[in-house]
Scaffold this active site. Structure first.
Site, mmCIF file in Angstrom:
data_model
loop_
_atom_site.group_PDB
_atom_site.id
_atom_site.type_symbol
_atom_site.label_atom_id
_atom_site.label_comp_id
_atom_site.label_asym_id
_atom_site.label_seq_id
_atom_site.Cartn_x
_atom_site.Cartn_y
_atom_site.Cartn_z
ATOM 1 N N GLY A 1 -6.492 -1.930 -3.080
ATOM 2 C CA GLY A 1 -7.735 -1.890 -2.305
ATOM 3 C C GLY A 1 -8.093 -3.215 -1.655
ATOM 4 C CD GLU B 1 -0.644 -5.997 4.748
ATOM 5 O OE1 GLU B 1 -0.001 -6.695 3.934
ATOM 6 O OE2 GLU B 1 -0.947 -4.807 4.536
ATOM 7 C CB CYS C 1 5.334 0.205 -16.062
ATOM 8 S SG CYS C 1 4.537 1.027 -17.465
ATOM 9 C CD GLN D 1 1.303 -9.669 2.518
ATOM 10 O OE1 GLN D 1 0.128 -9.976 2.390
ATOM 11 N NE2 GLN D 1 1.690 -8.445 2.870
HETATM 12 ZN ZN ZN Z 1 2.243 0.677 -16.809
#
Ligand code: ZN
Length: 183
Positions: A15, A86, A177, A88
């Site tokens: 966001g 944006e 993850c 970057q």
């Molecule tokens: Zn995760």
């Protein structure tokens, strides 16, 4: 008015652009002169608007390099707020440009990725975070486990750092993850 540099950073789908647009809209409602810029490279959703993944739009000027921003701002008698999305993807000059404008009394709000897909600080963003007056880190939701996501997982194999994409190319992941390898 006292100028300042504000940075909104985080991973993809956090966001960042929506928060940038929220601040620019508020300034517009307050009667401020607002100019918004984005790198000419980013034409995913719109050629000329800043566009969030959720479809929120704000009119902007695409520029090829950071110094072009000064040229556009210089065409107006007074600019109160400059938004840059944006960030970057900009060249390192964007830090000097932001500080120069802030020194002239402009509120500069920049949004962008803090990390690239390998988990490395992205382009001019780490330096911007250091010189900023205000930093906001925003998080997405991990698509694997639902925790707060600070990283962008690349889902397809590609060697380049800049791979402009969206939902089919990246997803938000938490630190646990996320992997620098695709998939
Ligand atoms: Zn995760």
């Amino acid at each position: 008015m006292q100028g300042r540099v504000e940075v909104i950073c985080g991973g993809m789908f956090a966001g960042k652009t929506e928060e940038l647009i929220r601040r620019l809209r508020r300034a517009t409602f307050a009667g401020k002169k607002v100019l918004a810029f984005k790198p000419a490279i980013d034409t995913r959703y719109s050629e000329t608007d800043i566009a969030s993944h959720a479809g929120v739009l704000f009119p902007s000027i695409p520029v090829k390099c950071a110094d072009d921003i000064l040229g556009h701002v210089g065409q107006y008698e007074q600019v109160d707020v400059v938004g840059i999305d944006e960030v970057q993807f900009f060249d390192p000059r964007v830090c000097a440009v932001a500080e120069l404008l802030a020194g002239r009394g402009v509120r500069v709000v920049l949004a962008g990725l803090d990390l690239d897909y390998l988990g490395e600080p992205f382009g001019p963003v780490p330096r911007l975070l250091a010189v900023a007056d205000i930093v906001s880190k925003v998080t997405a939701v991990c698509m694997k486990c639902g925790a707060d996501a600070t990283r962008s997982q690349r889902l397809i194999a590609a060697p380049e750092q800049v791979l402009v994409g969206a939902k089919d190319t990246y997803e938000a992941r938490c630190r646990g993850c996320w992997s620098p390898h695709h998939g």
